[in-house]
Design a protein around this motif. Sequence first.
Motif, PDB file in Angstrom:
ATOM      1  N   UNK A  24       0.852  -1.181   0.000  1.00  0.00           N
ATOM      2  CA  UNK A  24       0.000   0.000   0.000  1.00  0.00           C
ATOM      3  C   UNK A  24       0.887   1.229   0.000  1.00  0.00           C
ATOM      4  N   UNK A  25       0.486   2.241  -0.775  1.00  0.00           N
ATOM      5  CA  UNK A  25       1.205   3.505  -0.773  1.00  0.00           C
ATOM      6  C   UNK A  25       0.618   4.452   0.268  1.00  0.00           C
ATOM      7  N   UNK A  26       0.368   3.896   1.414  1.00  0.00           N
ATOM      8  CA  UNK A  26      -0.119   4.671   2.553  1.00  0.00           C
ATOM      9  C   UNK A  26       1.065   5.376   3.203  1.00  0.00           C
ATOM     10  N   UNK A  63      -5.254   7.728  -1.782  1.00  0.00           N
ATOM     11  CA  UNK A  63      -5.378   9.167  -2.049  1.00  0.00           C
ATOM     12  C   UNK A  63      -4.492   9.528  -3.235  1.00  0.00           C
ATOM     13  N   UNK A  64      -4.523  10.812  -3.623  1.00  0.00           N
ATOM     14  CA  UNK A  64      -3.771  11.249  -4.800  1.00  0.00           C
ATOM     15  C   UNK A  64      -2.271  11.088  -4.602  1.00  0.00           C
ATOM     16  N   UNK A  65      -1.777  11.414  -3.427  1.00  0.00           N
ATOM     17  CA  UNK A  65      -0.339  11.246  -3.156  1.00  0.00           C
ATOM     18  C   UNK A  65       0.073   9.795  -3.360  1.00  0.00           C
ATOM     19  N   UNK A  66      -0.757   8.877  -2.912  1.00  0.00           N
ATOM     20  CA  UNK A  66      -0.460   7.462  -3.096  1.00  0.00           C
ATOM     21  C   UNK A  66      -0.450   7.100  -4.579  1.00  0.00           C
ATOM     22  N   UNK A  88       2.757   8.179  -6.193  1.00  0.00           N
ATOM     23  CA  UNK A  88       3.855   7.245  -5.904  1.00  0.00           C
ATOM     24  C   UNK A  88       3.724   5.984  -6.741  1.00  0.00           C
ATOM     25  N   UNK A  89       2.516   5.460  -6.839  1.00  0.00           N
ATOM     26  CA  UNK A  89       2.288   4.249  -7.623  1.00  0.00           C
ATOM     27  C   UNK A  89       2.658   4.462  -9.086  1.00  0.00           C
ATOM     28  N   UNK A  90       2.412   5.672  -9.595  1.00  0.00           N
ATOM     29  CA  UNK A  90       2.675   5.976 -11.008  1.00  0.00           C
ATOM     30  C   UNK A  90       4.143   5.817 -11.372  1.00  0.00           C
ATOM     31  N   UNK A  91       5.018   5.852 -10.407  1.00  0.00           N
ATOM     32  CA  UNK A  91       6.453   5.703 -10.660  1.00  0.00           C
ATOM     33  C   UNK A  91       6.948   4.283 -10.437  1.00  0.00           C
TER      34      UNK A  91
END
Length: 323
Positions: A60-62, A94-97, A100-103
């Motif tokens: 998770x990108x939490x 959320x958008x910040x997560x 991060x996932x996009x990279x």
Amino acid sequence: MNQVLAAESVAPAANGRIQVTEVGMRDGLQIESRLIPAEQKIDLLNDMIASGISHIEVTSFVSPKAVPQLADAEQVIGGIRRREDTYLMALVPNLRAAERAANTSVDGGVLLCSASETHNRKNLNRGIDESIAAFGEVAACLRAAGIEPLGGLAVVFGCPFEGDVPVRDVLRLAQSYADLGIHHVTLGDTTGMATPVNVRNVIRTLRGELPDIDITLHLHNTRGVGLANVLVGLEEGVRRFDASVGGLGGCPFAAGATGNICTEDLVYLLQESGYETGIDLDKAIAVAHKMERLLEKPLAGQVMRAGPRLALHAADAVRTAAG
């Protein structure tokens, strides 16, 4: 008598392919106090893939402050050895997560919202309406990076703070995903409040109102009826189920949360019922034992203890009754 013998000798009928998604590396580890180094996580994930598990929710990108066990998301994803059919997912609350996932090389990003207001505020620190309002930009960010947005709903079958969750509330959230073109929706039983009755009711309601939704059941075994709920899901046509290695799991922001249904137990049930999973049960059991050694505690899985049904033993290995 002959008819009975004939029936017993026939193998289970082929009932089709079931998608088992392994969530132990995210949902399982997030509640554990013992931190597993990224290298050992990668080793476990590669073993899972080698066992035939194709779909894995890896992390998770939490915020690392909220869930320190998953602070190494990018490193873990970067170390995985994929097969052609490997599909990696991560939670993007959320958008910040999502940024991060996009990279990374994840294939699917799971948006999340709870079906109860109280749990959504505990779990995501925002109200349901705020979560719905943010879905659009999160999904857009994922799609721009070539990542498929997926819908996740928590406490669908009951909230530990509010009790029963009206099915209309679940329907509203599923509709919000559908409005964004998201048709894969996971129904989460976050603290094991699902029963065969409410599982059937929710599935039938969603299917009746949103027939294009592809349902995944994410069940916990908190009260011992996890696999019974799987059978109901199968009867209702569900072909996607989440499960966790060794039965690990639980939400750190929900009272009374315990483990998911166990991957090995689910695979055993499905295979013995005539379904295909593409998973080697013996290899999946070996992964569960490895996880158990890393966490240094016994896990809840049952098939990992007993082995497959036809795992036979030598007669002279057991003492004979005297007298």
